[in-house]
Each structure stands twice: as structure tokens, then as C-alpha cells.
Design a protein around this motif. Structure first.
Motif, PDB file in Angstrom:
ATOM      1  N   SER A  37       0.849  -1.191   0.000  1.00 35.98           N
ATOM      2  CA  SER A  37       0.000   0.000   0.000  1.00 35.98           C
ATOM      3  C   SER A  37       0.883   1.239   0.000  1.00 35.98           C
ATOM      4  O   SER A  37       1.624   1.473   0.959  1.00 35.98           O
ATOM      5  CB  SER A  37      -0.913   0.005   1.229  1.00 35.98           C
ATOM      6  OG  SER A  37      -1.540   1.260   1.384  1.00 35.98           O
ATOM      7  N   LEU A  38       0.791   2.017  -1.060  1.00 35.32           N
ATOM      8  CA  LEU A  38       1.568   3.244  -1.138  1.00 35.32           C
ATOM      9  C   LEU A  38       1.106   4.238  -0.081  1.00 35.32           C
ATOM     10  O   LEU A  38       1.917   4.971   0.486  1.00 35.32           O
ATOM     11  CB  LEU A  38       1.434   3.855  -2.541  1.00 35.32           C
ATOM     12  CG  LEU A  38       2.280   5.106  -2.813  1.00 35.32           C
ATOM     13  CD1 LEU A  38       3.765   4.793  -2.677  1.00 35.32           C
ATOM     14  CD2 LEU A  38       1.976   5.651  -4.210  1.00 35.32           C
ATOM     15  N   GLU A  39      -0.197   4.236   0.203  1.00 35.13           N
ATOM     16  CA  GLU A  39      -0.723   5.143   1.230  1.00 35.13           C
ATOM     17  C   GLU A  39      -0.124   4.828   2.595  1.00 35.13           C
ATOM     18  O   GLU A  39       0.274   5.732   3.341  1.00 35.13           O
ATOM     19  CB  GLU A  39      -2.255   5.042   1.310  1.00 35.13           C
ATOM     20  CG  GLU A  39      -2.972   5.550   0.074  1.00 35.13           C
ATOM     21  CD  GLU A  39      -3.389   4.429  -0.841  1.00 35.13           C
ATOM     22  OE1 GLU A  39      -4.398   4.564  -1.536  1.00 35.13           O
ATOM     23  OE2 GLU A  39      -2.677   3.403  -0.859  1.00 35.13           O
ATOM     24  N   LYS A  40      -0.050   3.540   2.938  1.00 35.30           N
ATOM     25  CA  LYS A  40       0.552   3.149   4.223  1.00 35.30           C
ATOM     26  C   LYS A  40       2.030   3.509   4.261  1.00 35.30           C
ATOM     27  O   LYS A  40       2.543   3.945   5.295  1.00 35.30           O
ATOM     28  CB  LYS A  40       0.377   1.656   4.452  1.00 35.30           C
ATOM     29  CG  LYS A  40      -1.048   1.240   4.790  1.00 35.30           C
ATOM     30  CD  LYS A  40      -1.111  -0.248   5.090  1.00 35.30           C
ATOM     31  CE  LYS A  40      -2.531  -0.681   5.461  1.00 35.30           C
ATOM     32  NZ  LYS A  40      -2.600  -2.125   5.761  1.00 35.30           N
ATOM     33  N   LEU A  41       2.708   3.324   3.138  1.00 32.96           N
ATOM     34  CA  LEU A  41       4.129   3.634   3.070  1.00 32.96           C
ATOM     35  C   LEU A  41       4.379   5.116   3.324  1.00 32.96           C
ATOM     36  O   LEU A  41       5.349   5.493   3.995  1.00 32.96           O
ATOM     37  CB  LEU A  41       4.689   3.239   1.703  1.00 32.96           C
ATOM     38  CG  LEU A  41       6.179   3.514   1.454  1.00 32.96           C
ATOM     39  CD1 LEU A  41       7.036   2.679   2.402  1.00 32.96           C
ATOM     40  CD2 LEU A  41       6.547   3.221   0.007  1.00 32.96           C
ATOM     41  N   SER A  45      -3.925   8.436   4.612  1.00 31.58           N
ATOM     42  CA  SER A  45      -5.160   7.664   4.635  1.00 31.58           C
ATOM     43  C   SER A  45      -5.398   7.029   3.273  1.00 31.58           C
ATOM     44  O   SER A  45      -4.957   7.559   2.242  1.00 31.58           O
ATOM     45  CB  SER A  45      -6.349   8.571   4.982  1.00 31.58           C
ATOM     46  OG  SER A  45      -6.159   9.169   6.257  1.00 31.58           O
ATOM     47  N   PRO A  46      -6.105   5.897   3.228  1.00 30.68           N
ATOM     48  CA  PRO A  46      -6.401   5.251   1.942  1.00 30.68           C
ATOM     49  C   PRO A  46      -7.125   6.202   1.000  1.00 30.68           C
ATOM     50  O   PRO A  46      -8.008   6.955   1.418  1.00 30.68           O
ATOM     51  CB  PRO A  46      -7.305   4.075   2.346  1.00 30.68           C
ATOM     52  CG  PRO A  46      -6.927   3.770   3.757  1.00 30.68           C
ATOM     53  CD  PRO A  46      -6.601   5.110   4.375  1.00 30.68           C
ATOM     54  N   GLY A  58      -7.482   2.213  -4.416  1.00 22.53           N
ATOM     55  CA  GLY A  58      -6.372   2.887  -3.757  1.00 22.53           C
ATOM     56  C   GLY A  58      -5.082   2.566  -4.473  1.00 22.53           C
ATOM     57  O   GLY A  58      -5.066   1.823  -5.460  1.00 22.53           O
ATOM     58  N   PHE A  59      -3.974   3.104  -3.963  1.00 21.76           N
ATOM     59  CA  PHE A  59      -2.678   2.872  -4.594  1.00 21.76           C
ATOM     60  C   PHE A  59      -2.022   1.624  -4.007  1.00 21.76           C
ATOM     61  O   PHE A  59      -1.089   1.689  -3.210  1.00 21.76           O
ATOM     62  CB  PHE A  59      -1.785   4.101  -4.438  1.00 21.76           C
ATOM     63  CG  PHE A  59      -2.191   5.249  -5.305  1.00 21.76           C
ATOM     64  CD1 PHE A  59      -1.759   5.333  -6.612  1.00 21.76           C
ATOM     65  CD2 PHE A  59      -3.052   6.218  -4.826  1.00 21.76           C
ATOM     66  CE1 PHE A  59      -2.155   6.389  -7.438  1.00 21.76           C
ATOM     67  CE2 PHE A  59      -3.452   7.278  -5.623  1.00 21.76           C
ATOM     68  CZ  PHE A  59      -3.007   7.360  -6.932  1.00 21.76           C
ATOM     69  N   ASN A  60      -2.549   0.464  -4.410  1.00 25.89           N
ATOM     70  CA  ASN A  60      -1.975  -0.820  -4.033  1.00 25.89           C
ATOM     71  C   ASN A  60      -1.150  -1.326  -5.211  1.00 25.89           C
ATOM     72  O   ASN A  60      -1.699  -1.623  -6.277  1.00 25.89           O
ATOM     73  CB  ASN A  60      -3.079  -1.823  -3.675  1.00 25.89           C
ATOM     74  CG  ASN A  60      -3.901  -1.358  -2.487  1.00 25.89           C
ATOM     75  OD1 ASN A  60      -3.349  -0.947  -1.481  1.00 25.89           O
ATOM     76  ND2 ASN A  60      -5.213  -1.428  -2.609  1.00 25.89           N
TER      77      ASN A  60
END
Length: 260
Positions: A37-41, A45-46, A58-60
Motif C-alpha cells: 500500500s503506497l498510502e501506508k508507506l 489515509s487510503p 487505492g494505490f496498491n
């Protein structure tokens, strides 16, 4: 013979480029089984947006995208100094070795595991090492075929676009031919992978294919722009290594021109 090769700086440089190019491609394919997950990186937030009627997107991204931008930069550098034939040669070599590597992965998956090995990862939370191994390396044949096909086609497109732009710009505007060729070839790369692996292989809808394609391409587009200065940095280091005059002759030869 070998002494002449080792003394020739352009030859040594090409060997280094080819080795890194192939290794980078193989690593990218191998780690591509993990989706992150780019958001988590980034600690955000998603995104949770909607495209072509597909919601909750999302940006997965596959971990392979961490390395593929470097591959296209290498393509442009080799193209600049050695020409399209050199790019095709290392691209074909990379494809052959990737195919060979996946063949070896499948052979390794089929080899009967030792009894004690099944539970060697229990303390680390892996109850069955054999299943874990097969899960990591056992990508579907559609994905493997899609990835290799996309890589080869996108490389050929990158080479073609690069040289057509260079015919108009000459030695100027390196950023235009490098970034322009990368942006076009990576769009093709993103679409071919999804079309073969998931439209044909998994029966995805066209809406989902286009939505995921745009998400992946948005990342690749951004990285192509961000990494453009690397081209200039690499060119400066190459000219310092081989010498300005030799670098000039290499560029002329790459374009199929005689020394002026």
C-alpha cells in the motif's frame, strides 16, 4: 582478447550496464508477488476513490514497481550511448534469463521437501515452509507470460520513441526524449500486464483493467518525472569516466552516424 576488453572503458561500461539491467529485471520479477500500500508507506489515509465505475480503489502496487523505473532509465542511458541494437540485446537477454529463472522456480517447487523442513518456520509463525515457498514463487503462468511480454514490448517501444525524438532534438533536450519515451512505454507496459494476466487470465472487466492500469501508470508517470535528473547525473559520470571525446563518438555511433 580478454585484456583488450578489460582495458576498453566503453566495453566495460556496457558489461556493467547489462549486468545491472538483467539483475534488476530479475529481482523486480521475483519480488513482484508482494502487493504493498503506497498510502501506508507514505503514512496517509487510503485514497478510496472511484474510476470507470469501480469504487474503493487505492494505490496498491506490486513491489516490482520499486525497481522498474530504474530499468527504463537504464534503457535510455544505453540507448543514448550504445544505440537501439544494444538495448534490444540486453532486453532479449533479460527476458531469456527471467524465463529461465521462473523455470528453475517451478522445478524447485516440484522437488520433494525434506520432512523436517515443513515446520522449521513454526517459531516465526510459518507453519508450513513448503507451502510458503510455493506461495511466494508460484506465480500463475498468465502473470509470468504477461510480465515478460509487457517488458519486451515496452522496451522496443521505448527504444523507438527515444530515437525518433532524438532525430528532431539532436543532442539537446535529453529530458524530453528520456522522459517522453519512458512515459509512453510504461503506459503500454501497465496495460499489457493487466490485459494478459487479469483480463484474459482472470476474467476481469474492462472497467477494472482500465482503473488499475491508470493507478499503476500514475505512479510510474510520477517516478519518470522525479527520476529524470538521474539521466543527467549518469551522463555526467559517464563522460567523466570515458572522456568527453569518447562519449561524443559513442553518441554518434549510437545514432548510426559517422564521426564529424
Amino acid at each position: 582478447m580478454i585484456h583488450q576488453i578489460l582495458k576498453d572503458k566503453p566495453t566495460k561500461l556496457f558489461i556493467s550496464f547489462a549486468a545491472f539491467f538483467v539483475a534488476n529485471a530479475l529481482i523486480a520479477e521475483s519480488i513482484g508477488t508482494k502487493i504493498f500500500s503506497l498510502e501506508k508507506l507514505l503514512g496517509t489515509s487510503p485514497a478510496n476513490f472511484k474510476l470507470f465505475g469501480e469504487s474503493g480503489l487505492g494505490f496498491n502496487l506490486t513491489c516490482g514497481v520499486l525497481l522498474w523505473p530504474l530499468e527504463f532509465i537504464m534503457t535510455d542511458i544505453v540507448n543514448e550511448y550504445y544505440g537501439p541494437r544494444a538495448v534490444r540485446r540486453i532486453s532479449y537477454t533479460a527476458v531469456a534469463l527471467i524465463a529461465y529463472a521462473f523455470l528453475m522456480f517451478y522445478i524447485a517447487m516440484g522437488v520433494p521437501p525434506a520432512d523436517f523442513w515443513y515446520s522449521t518456520g513454526v517459531k516465526d509463525g510459518v507453519p508450513d515452509m513448503s507451502k510458503a515457498f510455493n506461495s511466494i514463487f508460484g506465480q500463475g503462468m498468465w502473470i509470468i507470460f504477461a510480465s515478460i511480454t509487457a517488458f519486451l514490448v515496452s522496451q522496443i517501444i521505448d527504444v523507438t520513441v527515444f530515437h525518433r525524438i532524438k532525430k528532431f532534438t539532436g543532442e539537446k533536450k535529453v529530458w524530453l526524449r528520456a522522459t517522453g519515451s519512458t512515459l509512453i512505454s510504461q503506459l503500454v507496459d501497465s496495460f499489457i500486464v493487466l490485459f494478459i494476466a487479469f483480463k484474459i487470465g482472470k476474467g476481469w472487466s474492462w472497467q477494472l483493467v482500465f482503473a488499475i492500469c491508470l493507478i499503476n501508470y500514475a505512479y510510474k508517470f510520477t517516478m519518470a518525472i522525479v527520476l529524470t535528473p538521474v539521466i543527467y547525473f549518469a551522463e555526467k559520470r559517464i563522460e567523466n569516466y570515458v572522456g568527453h571525446e569518447t562519449a561524443r563518438k559513442m553518441k554518434l555511433a549510437a545514432m548510426g552516424k559517422e564521426e564529424e
